[in-house]
Structure formats: C-alpha cells, structure tokens
Design a protein around this motif. Structure first.
Motif, PDB file in Angstrom:
ATOM      1  N   ALA A 102      34.332 -87.463  93.366  1.00 45.19           N
ATOM      2  CA  ALA A 102      35.029 -86.348  94.236  1.00 45.19           C
ATOM      3  C   ALA A 102      36.070 -87.026  95.390  1.00 45.19           C
ATOM      4  CB  ALA A 102      34.211 -85.530  94.693  1.00 45.19           C
ATOM      5  N   TYR A 103      35.487 -88.267  96.134  1.00 46.19           N
ATOM      6  CA  TYR A 103      36.227 -88.633  97.092  1.00 46.19           C
ATOM      7  C   TYR A 103      37.425 -89.476  96.401  1.00 46.19           C
ATOM      8  CZ  TYR A 103      38.057 -91.902 100.343  1.00 46.19           C
ATOM      9  OH  TYR A 103      39.061 -92.403 101.039  1.00 46.19           O
ATOM     10  N   ALA A 104      36.829 -90.145  95.207  1.00 42.69           N
ATOM     11  CA  ALA A 104      37.918 -90.784  94.669  1.00 42.69           C
ATOM     12  C   ALA A 104      39.341 -90.093  94.085  1.00 42.69           C
ATOM     13  CB  ALA A 104      37.484 -91.707  93.321  1.00 42.69           C
ATOM     14  N   ARG A 105      39.098 -88.931  93.838  1.00 36.80           N
ATOM     15  CA  ARG A 105      40.239 -87.982  93.212  1.00 36.80           C
ATOM     16  C   ARG A 105      41.003 -87.682  94.570  1.00 36.80           C
ATOM     17  NH1 ARG A 105      39.097 -82.772  91.779  1.00 36.80           N
ATOM     18  NH2 ARG A 105      40.770 -82.719  90.660  1.00 36.80           N
ATOM     19  N   TYR A 106      40.634 -87.637  95.692  1.00 38.32           N
ATOM     20  CA  TYR A 106      41.587 -87.645  96.864  1.00 38.32           C
ATOM     21  C   TYR A 106      42.404 -88.623  97.089  1.00 38.32           C
ATOM     22  CZ  TYR A 106      39.183 -83.303  98.047  1.00 38.32           C
ATOM     23  OH  TYR A 106      38.690 -81.840  97.983  1.00 38.32           O
ATOM     24  N   GLU A 107      41.716 -89.730  96.895  1.00 41.60           N
ATOM     25  CA  GLU A 107      42.474 -91.106  97.184  1.00 41.60           C
ATOM     26  C   GLU A 107      43.295 -91.501  96.177  1.00 41.60           C
ATOM     27  OE1 GLU A 107      40.551 -95.375  97.675  1.00 41.60           O
ATOM     28  OE2 GLU A 107      39.963 -94.255  99.389  1.00 41.60           O
ATOM     29  N   SER A 108      43.386 -91.332  94.930  1.00 39.48           N
ATOM     30  CA  SER A 108      44.302 -91.359  93.642  1.00 39.48           C
ATOM     31  C   SER A 108      45.269 -90.467  93.977  1.00 39.48           C
ATOM     32  CB  SER A 108      43.300 -91.478  92.523  1.00 39.48           C
ATOM     33  OG  SER A 108      42.852 -89.972  92.175  1.00 39.48           O
ATOM     34  N   GLY A 109      45.063 -89.317  94.620  1.00 37.54           N
ATOM     35  CA  GLY A 109      46.223 -88.357  94.527  1.00 37.54           C
ATOM     36  C   GLY A 109      46.134 -87.275  93.663  1.00 37.54           C
ATOM     37  N   ASN A 110      44.875 -87.293  93.130  1.00 37.50           N
ATOM     38  CA  ASN A 110      44.613 -86.197  91.907  1.00 37.50           C
ATOM     39  C   ASN A 110      44.108 -84.830  92.334  1.00 37.50           C
ATOM     40  OD1 ASN A 110      45.442 -87.874  89.947  1.00 37.50           O
ATOM     41  ND2 ASN A 110      43.490 -88.793  89.694  1.00 37.50           N
ATOM     42  N   ALA A 111      43.956 -84.745  93.685  1.00 35.74           N
ATOM     43  CA  ALA A 111      43.214 -83.666  94.278  1.00 35.74           C
ATOM     44  C   ALA A 111      44.183 -83.426  95.372  1.00 35.74           C
ATOM     45  CB  ALA A 111      41.775 -83.691  94.829  1.00 35.74           C
ATOM     46  N   ALA A 112      44.506 -81.821  95.801  1.00 42.12           N
ATOM     47  CA  ALA A 112      45.406 -81.514  96.682  1.00 42.12           C
ATOM     48  C   ALA A 112      44.296 -81.534  98.295  1.00 42.12           C
ATOM     49  CB  ALA A 112      45.729 -80.150  96.605  1.00 42.12           C
ATOM     50  N   LEU A 113      45.036 -81.859  99.117  1.00 46.94           N
ATOM     51  CA  LEU A 113      44.366 -82.101 100.355  1.00 46.94           C
ATOM     52  C   LEU A 113      44.790 -81.063 101.622  1.00 46.94           C
ATOM     53  CD1 LEU A 113      44.534 -86.019 101.000  1.00 46.94           C
ATOM     54  CD2 LEU A 113      42.567 -84.504 101.052  1.00 46.94           C
ATOM     55  N   THR A 114      43.847 -80.308 102.117  1.00 39.38           N
ATOM     56  CA  THR A 114      44.480 -79.461 103.254  1.00 39.38           C
ATOM     57  C   THR A 114      44.246 -80.272 104.492  1.00 39.38           C
ATOM     58  OG1 THR A 114      41.988 -78.753 103.549  1.00 39.38           O
ATOM     59  CG2 THR A 114      43.498 -77.315 102.039  1.00 39.38           C
ATOM     60  N   PHE A 115      44.729 -79.862 105.427  1.00 43.68           N
ATOM     61  CA  PHE A 115      44.392 -80.624 106.869  1.00 43.68           C
ATOM     62  C   PHE A 115      43.121 -80.767 107.103  1.00 43.68           C
ATOM     63  CE2 PHE A 115      44.394 -80.871 111.226  1.00 43.68           C
ATOM     64  CZ  PHE A 115      44.983 -82.024 111.489  1.00 43.68           C
ATOM     65  N   GLU A 116      42.330 -79.788 106.823  1.00 37.32           N
ATOM     66  CA  GLU A 116      40.714 -79.695 107.057  1.00 37.32           C
ATOM     67  C   GLU A 116      39.910 -80.488 106.355  1.00 37.32           C
ATOM     68  OE1 GLU A 116      38.406 -76.478 105.769  1.00 37.32           O
ATOM     69  OE2 GLU A 116      37.985 -76.147 107.980  1.00 37.32           O
ATOM     70  N   LYS A 117      40.511 -80.685 104.899  1.00 30.26           N
ATOM     71  CA  LYS A 117      39.762 -81.666 103.949  1.00 30.26           C
ATOM     72  C   LYS A 117      40.362 -82.915 104.408  1.00 30.26           C
ATOM     73  CE  LYS A 117      37.197 -81.367 101.003  1.00 30.26           C
ATOM     74  NZ  LYS A 117      35.898 -81.685 101.057  1.00 30.26           N
ATOM     75  N   PHE A 118      41.499 -83.338 104.728  1.00 35.81           N
ATOM     76  CA  PHE A 118      41.881 -84.418 105.178  1.00 35.81           C
ATOM     77  C   PHE A 118      41.341 -85.114 106.345  1.00 35.81           C
ATOM     78  CE2 PHE A 118      44.809 -87.390 107.405  1.00 35.81           C
ATOM     79  CZ  PHE A 118      44.866 -88.414 106.554  1.00 35.81           C
ATOM     80  N   THR A 119      41.098 -84.325 107.336  1.00 34.18           N
ATOM     81  CA  THR A 119      40.367 -84.601 108.508  1.00 34.18           C
ATOM     82  C   THR A 119      38.836 -85.047 108.271  1.00 34.18           C
ATOM     83  OG1 THR A 119      41.655 -83.047 109.947  1.00 34.18           O
ATOM     84  CG2 THR A 119      39.589 -83.640 110.848  1.00 34.18           C
ATOM     85  N   GLU A 120      38.296 -84.256 107.278  1.00 40.28           N
ATOM     86  CA  GLU A 120      36.980 -84.287 106.951  1.00 40.28           C
ATOM     87  C   GLU A 120      36.835 -85.660 106.246  1.00 40.28           C
ATOM     88  OE1 GLU A 120      33.508 -82.710 103.578  1.00 40.28           O
ATOM     89  OE2 GLU A 120      35.102 -81.483 104.253  1.00 40.28           O
ATOM     90  N   LEU A 121      37.808 -85.925 105.402  1.00 40.49           N
ATOM     91  CA  LEU A 121      37.737 -87.208 104.915  1.00 40.49           C
ATOM     92  C   LEU A 121      37.850 -88.404 105.758  1.00 40.49           C
ATOM     93  CD1 LEU A 121      39.567 -86.391 101.623  1.00 40.49           C
ATOM     94  CD2 LEU A 121      37.083 -86.548 101.823  1.00 40.49           C
ATOM     95  N   LEU A 122      38.846 -88.278 106.370  1.00 40.26           N
ATOM     96  CA  LEU A 122      39.094 -89.426 107.446  1.00 40.26           C
ATOM     97  C   LEU A 122      37.909 -89.515 108.443  1.00 40.26           C
ATOM     98  CD1 LEU A 122      41.360 -91.181 108.779  1.00 40.26           C
ATOM     99  CD2 LEU A 122      41.942 -89.232 110.119  1.00 40.26           C
TER     100      LEU A 122
END
Length: 151
Positions: A102-122
C-alpha cells in the motif's frame, strides 16, 4: 500542490534549497540557479514525461510544481524515506501495516495523494515532520505569499 524552495545570494553565487526534496544546488545567477533546481527535480523524479515548473515569488521563495503531481510527491516521500535509511517495509510497519504494498503504491506514484494522506505518510517516515500549507496568489506572473490569516 507545489513544493517550496528558497533562493539566497551567497557571495557571487545563488544558492538553492528545496528541503522537502533534499535538493541543494547553486548557480552564478538567479536564473541559472532556478534552472539548476528545475534540472535537479526532473533528474530526481526520473520519469520520462515528467516536467517540473518553477514559479518565482516576490521574495527569496519559489515554488516547484508539475502537471504530474503524483510523481513529484512520490519523489518527496522516497527522498525523505531514503534520507532516514528506512525501507518501504519500515514505513509500512509505522503505519500499522504488515504489507508494504500500500505504501509502495504512493511512493511509486501509482496512487493519488491528498494533503491529509501525504501528511500521514510523511509522519510515518518522520514522527517530527509536519507538512505546512501556504497560500500564494499570482501577481503578474509572480507569487505573493500570504500568512495563515490570509493577509
């Protein structure tokens, strides 16, 4: 969403700092330094159709953006994670997941990021890190920053 950078004259050079992307470069002129920043971002993202845009501000700040926001934010996450010597699995565990997919999808750019989700991942990468929003208004092709009260 755009990423903020700073441009500071240091002697005969212009220094560039983009903290979120961990980019530090310089140029002999303001224009050359901004070109170096653009090149550094595009090299970092390393996606064949990715193009960074630089929008200058009325002060020492500039904004980096792209039509491909997912790739830009994915690069930011990857840089922050690598800087802390963490694996994708390490971040997934901090998020309470046994699967790093799930996390790898964000880091590879395969999943859209909201500001809230980006903050959570950061925050999962660095518990002390905090994403901050800034309002900027275009003024004659340049940006003017506003404080939190919008003044």
């Amino acid at each position: 969403m755009k990423i903020e950078g700073r441009l500071v004259k240091s002697g005969r050079w212009w220094a560039v700092d983009v903290p979120l992307l961990l980019i530090h470069t310089q140029g002999r002129s303001r224009r050359e330094a901004l070109k170096m920043a653009k090149d550094a971002v595009e090299g970092l993202v390393d996606h064949q159709s990715f193009e960074a845009t630089i929008t200058t501000s009325t002060d020492d700040r500039f904004m980096i953006g792209s039509k491909n926001e997912k790739a830009l934010l994915a690069a930011a996450l990857k840089q922050q994670r690598a800087h802390r010597n963490m694996s994708i699995r390490d971040v997934a565990k901090r998020m309470g997941s046994n699967s790093p997919t799930a996390y790898a999808r964000y880091e590879s750019g395969n999943a859209a990021l909201t500001f809230e989700k980006f903050t959570e991942l950061l925050h999962a990468i660095d518990g002390e890190a905090e994403a901050v929003m800034t309002l900027v208004a275009k003024m004659g092709g340049r940006l003017k920053a506003h404080n939190a009260a919008g003044r």
